[in-house]
Design an enzyme around this catalytic site. Structure first.
Site, short mmCIF file in Angstrom:
data_model
loop_
_atom_site.label_atom_id
_atom_site.label_comp_id
_atom_site.label_asym_id
_atom_site.label_seq_id
_atom_site.Cartn_x
_atom_site.Cartn_y
_atom_site.Cartn_z
N ASP A 253 0.87 -1.15 0.06
CA ASP A 253 -0.11 -0.08 0.07
C ASP A 253 0.85 1.14 0.10
O ASP A 253 0.39 2.17 -0.61
CB ASP A 253 -0.92 0.09 1.43
CG ASP A 253 -2.10 -1.30 1.19
OD1 ASP A 253 -2.10 -1.64 0.13
OD2 ASP A 253 -2.39 -1.24 2.17
N SER B 122 -15.36 -23.59 -29.45
CA SER B 122 -15.91 -24.36 -28.28
C SER B 122 -15.18 -25.76 -28.41
O SER B 122 -14.31 -25.97 -29.44
CB SER B 122 -17.30 -24.55 -28.46
OG SER B 122 -17.60 -25.20 -29.64
N GLU C 295 -5.91 -30.37 -18.22
CA GLU C 295 -6.11 -29.12 -17.52
C GLU C 295 -7.43 -29.15 -16.98
O GLU C 295 -8.29 -29.81 -17.61
CB GLU C 295 -5.89 -27.83 -18.41
CG GLU C 295 -5.27 -27.98 -19.53
CD GLU C 295 -5.32 -26.72 -20.28
OE1 GLU C 295 -6.21 -25.97 -20.57
OE2 GLU C 295 -3.99 -26.46 -20.55
N LYS D 222 -11.46 -28.07 -16.40
CA LYS D 222 -12.27 -27.10 -17.21
C LYS D 222 -12.79 -26.04 -16.25
O LYS D 222 -13.98 -26.56 -15.71
CB LYS D 222 -13.29 -27.92 -18.04
CG LYS D 222 -14.18 -27.07 -19.01
CD LYS D 222 -14.89 -27.95 -19.96
CE LYS D 222 -15.49 -27.01 -21.19
NZ LYS D 222 -16.58 -26.09 -20.52
N ASP E 198 -15.14 -23.11 -14.91
CA ASP E 198 -16.55 -22.83 -15.18
C ASP E 198 -16.59 -21.47 -14.77
O ASP E 198 -17.09 -20.93 -14.06
CB ASP E 198 -17.30 -23.69 -14.32
CG ASP E 198 -18.68 -23.75 -15.04
OD1 ASP E 198 -18.96 -23.19 -16.01
OD2 ASP E 198 -19.72 -24.24 -14.07
N TYR F 216 -7.58 -17.32 -14.97
CA TYR F 216 -6.72 -18.26 -15.37
C TYR F 216 -6.62 -18.39 -17.12
O TYR F 216 -7.83 -18.57 -17.80
CB TYR F 216 -6.62 -19.94 -15.09
CG TYR F 216 -6.65 -20.19 -13.81
CD1 TYR F 216 -5.50 -19.46 -12.96
CD2 TYR F 216 -7.41 -20.96 -12.93
CE1 TYR F 216 -5.21 -19.69 -11.63
CE2 TYR F 216 -7.30 -21.07 -11.49
CZ TYR F 216 -6.22 -20.63 -11.07
OH TYR F 216 -5.73 -20.88 -9.61
N LYS G 60 -16.48 -34.28 -19.06
CA LYS G 60 -17.48 -33.74 -18.12
C LYS G 60 -17.64 -34.27 -16.66
O LYS G 60 -17.60 -35.53 -16.85
CB LYS G 60 -18.82 -33.11 -18.69
CG LYS G 60 -18.77 -32.25 -20.12
CD LYS G 60 -18.19 -30.94 -19.68
CE LYS G 60 -19.20 -30.28 -19.24
NZ LYS G 60 -20.21 -29.75 -20.11
N CYS H 204 -46.90 -20.58 13.43
CA CYS H 204 -45.76 -21.55 13.29
C CYS H 204 -46.51 -22.82 12.86
O CYS H 204 -47.46 -23.25 13.53
CB CYS H 204 -45.07 -21.62 14.54
SG CYS H 204 -43.88 -23.04 14.56
N CYS I 124 -45.90 -25.33 16.24
CA CYS I 124 -46.66 -24.78 17.35
C CYS I 124 -47.70 -24.03 17.50
O CYS I 124 -48.48 -23.61 18.57
CB CYS I 124 -45.69 -24.49 18.42
SG CYS I 124 -44.87 -22.83 18.23
N CYS J 171 -40.71 -18.01 14.80
CA CYS J 171 -41.56 -18.41 15.60
C CYS J 171 -41.56 -17.89 16.96
O CYS J 171 -40.35 -17.84 17.55
CB CYS J 171 -41.73 -19.97 15.53
SG CYS J 171 -42.50 -20.84 16.91
N CYS K 80 -42.23 -24.38 21.58
CA CYS K 80 -42.39 -25.04 20.42
C CYS K 80 -41.59 -25.99 20.07
O CYS K 80 -40.14 -26.12 20.51
CB CYS K 80 -41.73 -23.84 19.14
SG CYS K 80 -41.62 -24.62 17.55
S1 IVH Z 1 -9.52 -24.45 -24.64
C1 IVH Z 1 -9.98 -24.57 -28.92
N1 IVH Z 1 -9.33 -24.84 -22.19
O1 IVH Z 1 -14.78 -23.98 -22.19
C2 IVH Z 1 -10.11 -24.89 -27.41
N2 IVH Z 1 -11.26 -24.07 -22.76
O2 IVH Z 1 -16.42 -25.21 -24.75
C3 IVH Z 1 -10.75 -23.63 -26.74
N3 IVH Z 1 -13.04 -23.64 -20.79
O3 IVH Z 1 -15.53 -21.39 -23.97
C4 IVH Z 1 -10.82 -23.67 -25.30
N4 IVH Z 1 -11.56 -24.19 -19.28
O4 IVH Z 1 -14.40 -20.79 -21.89
C5 IVH Z 1 -10.10 -24.71 -22.83
N5 IVH Z 1 -8.79 -25.49 -19.75
C6 IVH Z 1 -9.74 -25.06 -20.70
C7 IVH Z 1 -10.83 -24.31 -20.47
C8 IVH Z 1 -11.77 -23.94 -21.44
C9 IVH Z 1 -12.59 -23.61 -19.52
C10 IVH Z 1 -14.14 -22.95 -21.59
C11 IVH Z 1 -13.97 -21.95 -22.56
C12 IVH Z 1 -14.68 -22.04 -23.77
C13 IVH Z 1 -15.45 -23.54 -23.32
C14 IVH Z 1 -15.14 -24.45 -24.53
#
Ligand code: IVH
Length: 675
Positions: free
Chosen positions: A39, A84, A118, A120, A122, A228, A319, A413, A416, A431, A437
């Site tokens: 800071d 995707s 790695e 996935k 969310d 990340y 998944k 309630c 009771c 209550c 009660c």
């Molecule tokens: S790679 C060409 N790596 O999943 C590959 N995607 O369905 C592009 N996501 O919209 C994605 N963790 O937001 C990749 N370790 C990861 C991920 C990841 C989450 C999401 C990403 C993308 C969706 C793909």
């Protein structure tokens, strides 16, 4: 003042230091210096930039949060589409994916191909464009071809560097990754919103996506977001390593945060092993994941494999079982808790979610129920993540059958029939039956016998319910009068279990003062407060005799808790129960009260602290005053000697001024001590 080269260098050096410490703190989670020192560096830079505005650059660490909200999101065309991923849901489908990859690469079926594995994440996908190492643009994924310009918001995320560290980066580098809200922050955010009567987020993913789509960067800055990186897009004017895993490592070295749970594995069995091991730790990770991703590690092989429609052939998402599922509300009931809180609960058509079958979900409180407008017959999304209790996340309104009705808070309630009331400013309806009660009594008894309270093994919920229903247990003291003969008569109770229960009741009589205080179930008095009160007063008699004002001198006890404790011990029937418990032999070692320095420089003086102090938290200020013999209470009265007031001091300051009480700031307090 003229801007000298030395000042310019000073500013640059401060920026470099701050960037380095940002990286240590956010990306590595391993800070080198205390927050106060950080800071100080930041304030020094701010001061320089204030004195010499020409020093300010947009990548300065002081320039994260812009002043003015934008009026609309611009569109960003992704030069390389954001793709995707295909999904697999079991080992068989994963084997199938792997076979396809090998076949396309014309490799033998027993080739141990290297995959980068790695989690996935969310959250919400983002693209960050760095030019000459400076963050120039942030965008959402959108439909993959066109996203929204959210530069003003990504800049507020502290783990995203405004400028890359080190050297050797391509002149144009697009980093792609996931912005997310850590689970604990998500829960805390929702708890706070809920008690303020505000809208909550359905899940951490929506929290991240919603926070990124704010026009006012100040709102985004106030949300606890993190990121990340998991891939790159545009790479121009430079080159990157030839393996995906090495590229991610390289991003990490340039100061971009990357997920630590990555591994390069060989072959499909190792992929599955990774999936299992991450799955086991899924609930313990600080961020939400919905699966794992396997990517062919070699970029050369990735290029050979190419794409099909909008997904790469070289990667797949594996998944986990969903944390959210669709089901139907069969009934909405109101449950009564230990402190009388009347909580709406949805009875659901059983559904498998987050690894268990769920048939009940909390609706938290009546305001939340109304906000979500959950009705009997509704199709709803149930969410169960980790060990958090299942909740109704949202209603699919367009599937609502005809003739449903809004649910109202019952006037009486359900257990009771006492009146249900709501105190001003409280979210919970309660209550008013107290220990009359049966529901409150049952819950109070369950709490009394629980492991961290008196710890009576074998006296489970079902047994307590039976004993309460049969009027054999009215108060905790009755537990110590149960006989083996009457226990034997109960459902599912044999001779041996009756005997064992009597033994554990006997054993529980020797306890400790903190456990005993906690077991009483005084509202707002949890384990920590009980321990604090016990060590402050040493013996129960002293606790009983303490005034509300004196209770506030206990560490961590404020006016609300002090009032609850006093109110509890002012009730005749509570004192009766305590006397009976002691008569039946419940006992604990007592000690002398905590020594209070009687001769410190602040001895005999009473303080009240209000507002935000510049360096001390209120608890730290309280500890400091008490360690010097002073007394700290929560409200200003004629007995107050000093009010310590920080920023945003409110009504206490006005009262103190009216009563002519000395008002000091933190500095004033410090000079009082050093006198
Ligand atoms: S790679 C060409 N790596 O999943 C590959 N995607 O369905 C592009 N996501 O919209 C994605 N963790 O937001 C990749 N370790 C990861 C991920 C990841 C989450 C999401 C990403 C993308 C969706 C793909």
């Amino acid at each position: 003042m003229t801007l000298t080269a030395a000042t310019r260098n000073k500013a640059e050096s401060l920026r470099d230091q701050i960037r380095h410490h940002n990286y240590r703190y956010h990306a590595l989670d391993d800070p080198e210096i205390p927050d106060a020192e950080y800071d100080r560096l930041m304030r020094e830079l701010q001061k320089l930039e204030q004195d010499f505005p020409e020093l300010v650059s947009s990548d300065s660490p002081t320039q994260r949060v812009g002043d003015v909200p934008i009026s609309a999101f611009g569109t960003v065309r992704h030069e390389l589409p954001m793709l995707s991923l295909g999904n697999v849901f079991d080992e068989e489908e994963l084997q199938e994916f792997h076979r396809r990859v090998l076949a396309r690469l014309e490799l033998g079926t027993d080739t141990e191909l290297a995959y980068a594995a790695e989690p996935k994440l969310d959250g919400a996908a983002v693209s960050l464009l760095y030019e000459d190492g400076v963050l120039v643009r942030g965008a959402t994924r959108g439909d993959g071809s066109n996203g929204e310009d959210i530069t003003h918001n990504v800049r507020t995320i502290e783990s995203i560097p405004l400028r890359l560290l080190g050297a050797g980066f391509p002149t144009r580098l697009e980093v792609r990754g996931e912005v997310f809200m850590p689970k604990a922050d998500f829960e805390a955010y929702n708890d706070k919103a809920r008690s303020a009567g505000e809208k909550t987020f359905v899940n951490p993913r929506n929290a991240a996506a919603g926070s990124l789509r704010q026009l006012d960067p100040k709102l985004t800055a106030a949300r606890p977001l993190d990121m990340y990186a998991y891939s790159v897009g545009i790479v121009e004017g430079g080159s990157l390593p030839s393996m995906h895993s090495q590229i991610i490592d390289q991003l990490g070295e340039w100061g971009i945060k990357v997920c630590p749970e990555r591994r390069v594995v060989s072959g499909v069995n190792a992929c599955f092993e990774f999936y299992r091991s991450i799955g086991e730790r899924r609930d313990d990770l600080s961020y939400e994941i919905d699966g794992v991703v396997y990517k062919v590690d070699s970029l050369k092989l990735q290029r050979e494999l190419g794409f099909v429609s909008r997904a790469p052939r070289w990667a797949v998402a594996h998944k986990f079982p969903a944390h959210e599922e669709l089901t139907v509300v069969e009934e909405i009931e109101f449950q009564v808790g230990r402190t009388g809180a009347v909580t709406p609960v949805a009875r659901l058509k059983p559904v498998f979610v987050g690894g268990v079958t769920v048939s009940n979900a909390t609706l938290h409180n009546i305001d939340e129920l109304h906000r979500k407008d959950v009705r009997v017959g509704d199709s709803v999304i149930v969410r169960r993540a980790g060990d958090v209790i299942p909740e109704v996340a949202s209603v699919i309104v367009n599937r609502r059958p005809k003739g449903t009705r809004r649910v109202q808070l019952p006037k009486n309630c359900p257990v009771c029939n006492s009146r249900v009331t709501r105190e001003e400013g409280e979210t919970a309806a309660r209550c008013t039956g107290g220990l009359f009660c049966a529901a409150q009594r049952t819950e109070a008894l369950k709490h009394f016998v629980s492991r961290r309270a008196l710890d009576i093994e074998g006296l489970g919920a079902k047994l307590i319910e039976q004993l309460v229903a049969g009027d054999r247990l009215k108060t905790p003291a009755d537990i110590f009068q149960l006989t083996k003969d009457e226990l034997r008569e109960l459902d599912r109770m044999g001779e041996r279990s009756a005997e064992k229960l009597i033994q554990s009741v006997e054993a529980s009589k020797t306890t400790t003062l903190p456990r005993f205080l906690f077991a009483l179930g005084i509202r707002e008095v949890g384990e920590a407060t009980s321990a604090s009160v016990a060590s402050h007063y040493g013996r129960l008699a002293n606790v009983l005799a303490a005034t509300e004002e004196d209770l506030q001198t206990v560490a961590d006890v404020g006016p609300v808790v002090a009032a609850r404790v006093k109110a509890f011990f002012s009730e005749e029937h509570n004192l009766d129960v305590i006397t009976r418990l002691q008569d039946y032999g419940v006992e604990w070692p007592e000690s002398a009260p905590m020594a209070r320095p009687a001769d410190g420089p602040l001895a005999g003086k009473t303080f009240v602290i209000t507002g935000t102090l510049p360096t001390l938290t209120r608890d730290e200020a309280k500890d400091l005053i008490q360690s010097l013999g002073g007394k700290v209470t929560g409200s200003v009265s004629g007995k107050t000697d000093y009010l310590i007031a920080g920023e945003k001091a409110g009504s206490k300051l006005a009262t103190a001024e009216k009563l002519n009480i000395s008002v000091l700031d933190e500095l004033g307090l410090r000079s009082l001590i050093s006198d």
